[in-house]
Structure formats: C-alpha cells, structure tokens
Design a protein around this motif. Structure first.
Motif, short mmCIF file in Angstrom:
data_model
loop_
_atom_site.label_atom_id
_atom_site.label_comp_id
_atom_site.label_asym_id
_atom_site.label_seq_id
_atom_site.Cartn_x
_atom_site.Cartn_y
_atom_site.Cartn_z
N GLY A 330 9.44 -24.96 -3.09
CA GLY A 330 8.56 -24.34 -4.07
C GLY A 330 7.32 -23.49 -3.34
O GLY A 330 7.08 -22.53 -3.87
N TRP A 331 6.96 -24.14 -2.29
CA TRP A 331 5.87 -23.41 -1.66
C TRP A 331 6.27 -22.11 -1.09
O TRP A 331 5.82 -20.92 -1.11
N ASN A 332 7.61 -22.07 -0.41
CA ASN A 332 8.02 -20.85 -0.03
C ASN A 332 8.05 -19.79 -1.08
O ASN A 332 7.68 -18.36 -0.54
N ALA A 333 8.55 -20.17 -2.21
CA ALA A 333 8.73 -18.92 -3.16
C ALA A 333 7.27 -18.38 -3.57
O ALA A 333 7.13 -17.23 -3.68
N ILE A 334 6.55 -19.29 -3.93
CA ILE A 334 5.06 -19.08 -4.53
C ILE A 334 4.30 -18.12 -3.39
O ILE A 334 3.61 -17.31 -3.55
N ALA A 335 4.57 -18.75 -2.20
CA ALA A 335 3.76 -18.21 -1.15
C ALA A 335 4.06 -16.66 -0.73
O ALA A 335 3.35 -15.68 -0.48
N VAL A 336 5.74 -16.41 -1.01
CA VAL A 336 6.06 -14.96 -0.76
C VAL A 336 5.61 -14.17 -2.09
O VAL A 336 4.86 -13.09 -1.84
N LEU A 337 5.40 -14.86 -3.25
CA LEU A 337 5.07 -13.94 -4.49
C LEU A 337 3.68 -13.72 -4.24
O LEU A 337 3.02 -12.60 -4.72
N GLY A 338 2.88 -14.76 -3.79
CA GLY A 338 1.40 -14.63 -3.49
C GLY A 338 1.22 -13.24 -2.60
O GLY A 338 0.11 -12.44 -2.87
N GLU A 339 1.72 -13.12 -1.58
CA GLU A 339 1.68 -11.90 -0.57
C GLU A 339 1.96 -10.78 -1.48
O GLU A 339 1.56 -9.63 -1.16
N ASP A 340 3.23 -10.76 -2.26
CA ASP A 340 3.44 -9.65 -3.06
C ASP A 340 2.24 -9.03 -3.92
O ASP A 340 1.88 -7.98 -4.29
N LEU A 341 1.76 -10.29 -4.63
CA LEU A 341 0.59 -10.02 -5.47
C LEU A 341 -0.53 -9.19 -4.94
O LEU A 341 -1.29 -8.18 -5.36
N LYS A 342 -0.84 -9.67 -3.70
CA LYS A 342 -1.98 -8.98 -2.83
C LYS A 342 -1.78 -7.90 -2.35
O LYS A 342 -2.53 -7.01 -2.44
N ALA A 343 -0.44 -7.54 -2.07
CA ALA A 343 -0.11 -6.14 -1.61
C ALA A 343 -0.29 -5.17 -2.77
O ALA A 343 -0.50 -3.91 -2.78
N ALA A 344 0.35 -5.87 -3.88
CA ALA A 344 0.18 -4.73 -5.29
C ALA A 344 -1.15 -4.39 -5.64
O ALA A 344 -1.52 -3.49 -6.04
N CYS A 345 -1.81 -5.57 -5.43
CA CYS A 345 -3.42 -5.38 -5.63
C CYS A 345 -3.98 -4.31 -4.89
O CYS A 345 -4.79 -3.38 -5.30
N LYS A 346 -3.77 -4.36 -3.46
CA LYS A 346 -3.97 -3.55 -2.64
C LYS A 346 -3.65 -2.01 -3.07
O LYS A 346 -4.38 -0.94 -2.94
N ALA A 347 -2.43 -1.90 -3.61
CA ALA A 347 -1.82 -0.47 -4.02
C ALA A 347 -2.32 -0.25 -5.41
O ALA A 347 -2.09 0.97 -6.10
N LYS A 348 -3.40 -1.05 -6.00
CA LYS A 348 -4.07 -1.04 -7.16
C LYS A 348 -2.60 -0.88 -8.55
O LYS A 348 -2.76 -0.04 -9.33
N ASP A 349 -1.83 -1.52 -8.19
CA ASP A 349 -0.73 -1.34 -9.12
C ASP A 349 0.12 -2.80 -9.40
O ASP A 349 0.87 -3.26 -8.51
N LEU A 350 -0.51 -3.70 -10.37
CA LEU A 350 -0.16 -4.82 -10.72
C LEU A 350 0.76 -4.92 -12.00
O LEU A 350 1.05 -5.85 -12.66
N THR A 351 1.90 -3.76 -12.03
CA THR A 351 2.71 -3.60 -13.03
C THR A 351 3.97 -4.32 -12.65
O THR A 351 3.77 -4.74 -11.16
N ARG A 352 5.02 -4.70 -13.29
CA ARG A 352 6.01 -5.30 -12.63
C ARG A 352 6.77 -4.65 -11.76
O ARG A 352 7.24 -5.12 -10.66
N ASP A 353 6.66 -3.07 -11.85
CA ASP A 353 7.57 -2.18 -11.01
C ASP A 353 6.33 -2.31 -9.83
O ASP A 353 7.04 -2.17 -8.47
#
Length: 418
Positions: A330-353
């Motif tokens: 469970g931690w592995n999955a949410i930690a990966v997704l957390g890093e994805d969200l941070k990277a998407a935030c940096k790119a200013k794009d929190l859409t699904r794509d």
C-alpha cells in the motif's frame, strides 16, 4: 493474495472512509479547468483538495490485506498533508469496499470515478481486469494491488515492482541453488487457476527450461484447502522442490501436509502466498524450515532506513495492527502516486492526463529502497526480486535471505502481451 489479521471495522472506517470531494467536471476525462493558482485541474481536484479513489476488499477473502493497504495509504496521506499537501491542496482518499466481488467493484468504480483524480489501489486481479477498459477510457491513472504481467502495456495502469512471472524466474534460480538441482530434475508447481497462478506458472516454465528442468503442474482453486492429493502426486512424481502460487491457507496446507508425509523438499512461494499469521499455527515449524518467499518488495526486517521508518510510523498510528506485506504494498503505491502528483503540480497540470504524463516521466524513482522506472509501460518497473524466509522473531514474519536482484533469464523472459 494474502490473508492478514483484521483490525476493528469501526475504527478503520472511521479513520479511512473519507467522503469524496466533488468537483464541477463531467464523468470521464472531465472538463479541465484552470485554478486561481494557474494549475490546470480535472476530476477530483478543487482549489483545496485532491481526491483519490481506493477500491479495496474490507469484507471479503482479502479483507485483512485491504485494511493493511488502506491503513498504509492513509498514513502516507496524513504525513503528506502535514507537510503542506500538494499544490497547497489536501490529499483525500475515498475508500470503497467491493468485498472481492467483481460486480460490486464495477458499481463502486461507477460511483467513485467521476470525483477522483487517480486510483491509489484496486485490490484483486479479477477486479482490475474487469475495470481495465473503463480505466483506459477515463484516463485514470490506477495502481493495482495485483502483479500479473498481463497488466503491463497500459498507459493508465501501473504495476509497482516485479510481476508474478518475473519473481518466479528469479525464484527458480534460487531454488536450483538451494536444492542443488541438476538438469533433468523435476520441480512441482501448485498454483491457483486464473491470472495470478497462471502468470506465475509461465515464469516458472521459462526458468525451468533455462535450467533443463521439468515442471509437474498441480492446478487448484482458491476454495481448495486440503492439498493432500496434490502433495501425494508431487511426492510420487519425485519432485526435488515445490513452487506455490496461491494464498496463505494453501501454502500452510501444502507445507503442513508435506511435513506430515516426510516430504521435506524446499518450497518457494510468491509473495501473496505468505502471511505472518501462519507462524501462529501448528504448521509454523514446517513453514520456518521449508518455506522461502520471493517478493518484489523488501521485508520489515530489512535494514533499509525507509522501511524502518515506515514500521515505526505505522505502529505509532496503528499500534494494534500487524506489520505485513500489505503495508509495504500500500505504501509503495501511494508513495509513487504522491511523487506523480508533486511532479504534475510542478508542471501546473493536475488533470488526469497531466498526472499520467508526470508518472511516465519517472525513470529513477526510489521507493522503500527499490529503484523504479515507469517510463516504458510495456515493462515492469523493476526486474529485481527479494528472497525472504519466515521467522517468528522477525518484524512482519520474514527475514531477508537475498537482496533485490535479477537473474539474466528475467530480462530475456518474453513478457506476455496485454
């Protein structure tokens, strides 16, 4: 999959079942908009929150696994939010229980999908398979709690770690050394019918061919709990080792029956076949003596600092809960997704794509001491597997025997096409 000790339902639901935060988007990929901070947003994302979905099993055969996964993911979300969240937004998780029933899972997905940015977990290979087309159509990045290589190749589905078949390729090489097998020897494989067992069998067959061994197959159903006939057949066939790709109850039945028959050959299980509860049963001595576990993740007895921190934090938040592989998964999955969200935030794009695009750019992400490459959707994020051994004295019931490694055959193995 794995069975683990239950925690009180009321406490879990009170802490973990979070109501979805709706946003003004339509179902599917939704109508993407820009927030006041200039960040593009889509379903599940508002000015203040990012809502994730979790389709899990809290009442079915893998209820304890589901609770461990949910607990670990909520722990991560709590820590993330305490540090400021993502893009100034609080991360929430909407938990839906499907009881390992495909039809209930489809209903839960239909209710959840319009209001979430991604799925941090979907428990069960049958469930994932039933939802696969909708997940792709909705562009919903999904991290399944299933490790079949048939799930590879999809843009919005991501297996975290090595797959069942890759684990078996690595595991067979360990068994060859452990049992000192020679060309022409036989090894048994007891496996669940369906995606999990048959995917593991494919890897075992490939590895056996490389070592010039033969596989004696014994297919079973998840409802089978008396494996006397299978053990007797393998003993009569003269196998020198046994592989098992099933649940903990079947692992216990196999090892216990083998010990009772004086059939003391090494047994190797895929990770879903072990639970620390086995060490509190009458077959514990045989389990400790005969069983090894091949896994895409480290054990809690590992000296990896991130693992030790997770164990400490988890026990602090859930003092009565058992440390098990569900916590790590469970931690592995949410930690990966957390890093994805941070990277998407940096790119200013929190859409699904935007979230999915950020995920595919992760090519050297280290989670709990394991490096992952998510840039090629057709390949596992890692080809490396750990080998563990059950131990009553160890945290989580496992001690590490061999660190993460990939044998040459793991990389040459032709992955099934999705």
């Amino acid at each position: 999959m794995r069975y683990h000790r239950l925690t009180p339902a009321a406490a879990v639901l009170a802490v973990l079942t979070l109501s979805a935060t709706a946003c003004s988007t339509k179902s599917g990929t939704g109508t993407d908009t820009a927030g006041s901070d200039g960040v593009k947003t889509g379903p599940g994302v508002t000015e203040t929150t990012i809502t994730l979905g979790a389709l899990t099993d809290l009442t079915g055969p893998y209820a304890s696994l589901g609770r461990s996964i949910v607990n670990a993911q909520q722990l991560y979300a709590d820590q993330l939010n305490a540090s400021g969240g993502v893009c100034g937004r609080t991360v929430r998780i909407t938990v839906k229980d499907h009881g390992y029933d495909v039809q209930k899972a489809v209903t839960a997905f239909t209710e959840t999908e319009p209001n979430v940015a991604a799925l941090s977990q979907v428990v069960g290979s049958p469930v994932v398979s039933s939802l696969q087309q909708e997940i792709e159509a909705k562009h919903l990045l999904t991290l399944p709690m299933a490790w079949a290589s048939s799930l590879l190749g999809n843009e919005y589905l991501q297996v975290i770690g090595s797959t069942y078949d890759i684990d078996m390729v690595n595991g067979v090489e360990f068994v060859v050394r452990k049992a000192k097998l020679k060309p022409g020897d036989k090894i048994g494989h007891v496996y669940f019918e369906g995606e999990f067992g048959e995917n593991a069998l494919a890897g075992a067959k490939y590895a056996a061919k490389q070592h010039r061994l033969s596989i004696v197959e014994q297919k079973i159903k998840p409802t089978d709990q008396d494996l006397t006939a299978q053990v007797t057949a393998l003993k009569q066939a003269g196998v020198k080792a046994v592989l098992i790709s099933a649940g903990p109850k079947q692992t216990a039945a196999l090892v216990g029956t083998a010990a009772a028959q004086g059939f003391a050959v090494p047994v190797l299980s895929n990770s879903p076949g072990f639970a620390p509860q086995l060490l509190a049963t009458p077959v514990a001595p045989a389990v400790e003596k005969q069983l090894h576990v091949v896994s895409p993740a480290p054990s809690f007895s590992s000296d990896i600092p991130a693992i030790q921190k997770l164990a400490k934090d988890y026990k602090a938040k859930y003092p009565k809960a058992l440390l098990d592989s569900g916590v790590i998964g469970g931690w592995n999955a949410i930690a990966v997704l957390g890093e994805d969200l941070k990277a998407a935030c940096k790119a200013k794009d929190l859409t699904r794509d935007g979230i999915a695009a950020a995920h595919r750019k992760q090519s050297g992400l280290s989670i709990l001491g394991v490096s992952h490459d998510f840039s090629d959707r057709a390949k596992p994020s890692t080809y490396e597997s750990f080998v563990h051994k059950p131990s009553k004295q160890a945290a989580g019931g496992l001690v590490n025997v061999e660190p993460a490694h990939a044998v040459p055959a793991a990389r040459s193995y032709p992955l099934p096409k999705s």
